[in-house]
Design a protein around this motif. Structure first.
Motif, short mmCIF file in Angstrom:
data_model
loop_
_atom_site.label_atom_id
_atom_site.label_comp_id
_atom_site.label_asym_id
_atom_site.label_seq_id
_atom_site.Cartn_x
_atom_site.Cartn_y
_atom_site.Cartn_z
N GLY A 7 6.94 4.84 5.05
CA GLY A 7 7.89 4.27 5.75
C GLY A 7 8.48 5.40 6.75
O GLY A 7 8.43 6.60 6.52
N PHE A 8 8.65 5.02 8.02
CA PHE A 8 8.84 6.12 9.13
C PHE A 8 9.92 5.43 9.93
O PHE A 8 10.24 4.53 10.48
N ASP A 9 10.67 6.61 10.66
CA ASP A 9 11.74 6.24 11.61
C ASP A 9 11.27 6.10 13.01
O ASP A 9 10.63 7.28 13.54
N GLN A 10 11.35 5.13 13.58
CA GLN A 10 10.67 4.73 15.02
C GLN A 10 11.24 5.69 15.99
O GLN A 10 10.96 5.84 17.22
N ASP A 11 12.57 6.12 16.03
CA ASP A 11 13.21 7.03 16.75
C ASP A 11 12.49 8.46 16.89
O ASP A 11 12.60 8.93 17.69
N GLN A 12 12.12 8.71 15.79
CA GLN A 12 11.42 10.33 15.63
C GLN A 12 9.72 9.84 15.77
O GLN A 12 9.17 10.79 16.49
N ILE A 13 9.23 8.90 15.28
CA ILE A 13 7.83 8.96 15.12
C ILE A 13 7.54 7.38 15.99
O ILE A 13 7.86 6.29 15.19
N GLU A 20 20.00 -1.51 10.96
CA GLU A 20 20.55 -0.58 12.27
C GLU A 20 19.50 0.61 12.26
O GLU A 20 19.54 1.17 13.45
N GLN A 21 18.88 0.91 11.17
CA GLN A 21 17.97 1.82 11.58
C GLN A 21 16.50 1.39 11.98
O GLN A 21 16.04 0.26 11.66
N LYS A 22 15.88 1.94 12.86
CA LYS A 22 14.42 1.71 13.36
C LYS A 22 13.45 2.13 12.30
O LYS A 22 12.49 2.95 12.53
N PHE A 23 13.51 1.59 10.88
CA PHE A 23 12.88 2.01 9.91
C PHE A 23 11.76 0.98 9.61
O PHE A 23 12.09 -0.15 9.40
N GLN A 24 10.51 1.28 9.77
CA GLN A 24 9.10 0.52 9.73
C GLN A 24 8.15 1.03 8.69
O GLN A 24 8.20 2.25 8.42
N LEU A 25 7.66 0.18 7.78
CA LEU A 25 6.71 0.51 6.96
C LEU A 25 5.33 0.66 7.81
O LEU A 25 4.91 -0.34 8.30
N ALA A 26 4.47 1.66 7.39
CA ALA A 26 3.17 1.88 7.86
C ALA A 26 2.02 1.25 7.25
O ALA A 26 2.41 0.93 5.86
N THR A 27 1.03 1.08 7.52
CA THR A 27 -0.38 0.36 7.05
C THR A 27 -1.24 1.56 6.80
O THR A 27 -2.41 1.23 6.57
N VAL A 28 -0.92 3.06 7.03
CA VAL A 28 -1.75 3.88 6.89
C VAL A 28 -2.72 4.19 5.56
O VAL A 28 -2.01 3.57 4.73
N ALA A 29 -3.82 4.36 5.55
CA ALA A 29 -4.70 4.60 4.22
C ALA A 29 -4.22 5.86 3.48
O ALA A 29 -3.72 6.90 4.26
N LEU A 30 -4.18 5.90 2.54
CA LEU A 30 -3.56 6.89 1.64
C LEU A 30 -4.87 7.47 0.74
O LEU A 30 -5.10 7.36 -0.44
N GLN A 31 -5.46 8.31 1.67
CA GLN A 31 -6.83 8.71 1.09
C GLN A 31 -6.54 9.70 0.02
O GLN A 31 -5.92 10.65 0.09
N GLY A 32 -7.48 9.53 -1.07
CA GLY A 32 -7.47 10.44 -2.12
C GLY A 32 -6.59 10.12 -3.27
O GLY A 32 -6.36 10.87 -4.18
N LEU A 33 -5.63 9.09 -3.05
CA LEU A 33 -4.65 8.79 -3.95
C LEU A 33 -5.36 8.14 -5.06
O LEU A 33 -5.94 7.17 -5.07
N HIS A 34 -4.95 8.82 -6.41
CA HIS A 34 -5.68 8.32 -7.57
C HIS A 34 -5.46 6.77 -7.69
O HIS A 34 -6.25 5.92 -8.04
#
Length: 283
Positions: free
Chosen positions: A133-139, A214-228
């Protein structure tokens, strides 16, 4: 000074549980959205509500055993399922939030002995998944995990996300990984702009998102390559001697997973329900 070692606690059979008219279920303390107390002291959480459902379906009173995690899951199973803590306190009839994983169930120690041979793990009730998850104010957007090489990321200390992010991209993210005692503390740091993203369990990240609109917090759908292991099933555990109790509990959990009861509980906490693989093949 004399030290007295506590005698091993005795697990209860199905007949013992029914005769007593109550069932004691172990859940983790301060572990939202799964098991916690709200500011008024009310017992809340996905695991708590499923425990309540189990007790109701079995026509038993519920006693929750609030447990604090030890150093490893093996320690928790020893302390609360098959032996009891050396300081005493007994054990529970059943423990929740245990991996339903054959590889883990049959792990062996340095002597080739199965570590948890006195534990029966069964009745998966939820699939859990690692997410970012990431903060859209920063990313502004997070299309690939590589973006996080340039932003501080919060993780729970010694968790799989901690180990993964320290090593991914040949260690290029190592200096960006920030450690916290739990994901709640990491989210507080995100709200203070001390970190720009978090990696943890999907259920916790979604709950935090709902709790803090109130937080611009979103979950990403990025691939987590190499995660077992991206996802895994969560279930129950009882003492290995008492399979009849496990069968009764398993019937209740399977029905609740298939008829939507557990999904509705998850929805109350803003969590997307992922059906365990076992029931996908038997529906």
């Amino acid at each position: 000074m004399t030290l007295v070692q506590a005698m091993p606690a005795l697990a209860r059979s199905y007949d013992d549980v029914v005769a007593s008219k109550f069932i004691e279920i172990a859940v983790y303390k301060d572990f939202p959205p799964y098991s916690y107390r709200d500011p008024q002291g009310a017992e809340k959480g996905i695991d708590v509500e499923l425990a309540q459902h189990i007790a109701k379906e079995m026509n038993l009173d519920l006693r929750l055993r609030w447990i604090t995690p030890d150093e490893t899951l093996d320690d928790d199973l020893r302390n609360h399922v098959w032996k009891g803590h050396y300081l005493g306190g007994g054990i529970a009839d059943v423990m929740m939030r245990v991996p339903y994983d054959r590889e883990y169930s049959f792990q062996t120690d340095e002597f080739g002995q199965v570590k948890n041979d006195l534990v029966h793990m069964f009745a998966p009730y939820q699939k859990e998944r690692w997410r970012v998850g990431f903060d859209q104010d920063q990313i502004e957007s997070l299309e690939t995990l590589a973006v996080l090489r340039y932003y501080p990321v919060g993780v729970e200390t010694d968790s799989l996300p901690d180990i993964y992010l320290l090593s991914v991209f040949n260690g290029q993210m190592r200096n960006q990984v920030k450690h916290f005692p739990d994901l709640m503390a990491a989210f507080e740091a995100l709200s203070q702009k001390e970190v720009a993203a978090l990696m943890g369990m999907q259920g916790q990240l979604q709950w935090l998102q709902v709790q803090h609109p109130e937080q611009k917090f979103q979950l990403a759908t990025v691939a987590l390559q190499g995660l077992h292991k991206l996802d895994w099933d969560i279930g129950l555990a009882v003492h290995n001697n008492y399979r009849q109790l496990a069968y009764a509990l398993g019937d209740v959990v399977e029905a609740a997973a298939k008829n939507g009861v557990i999904e509705k509980i998850n929805q109350k906490y803003g969590v997307s329900y992922l059906l365990p693989d076992l029931y996908k093949t038997t529906q």
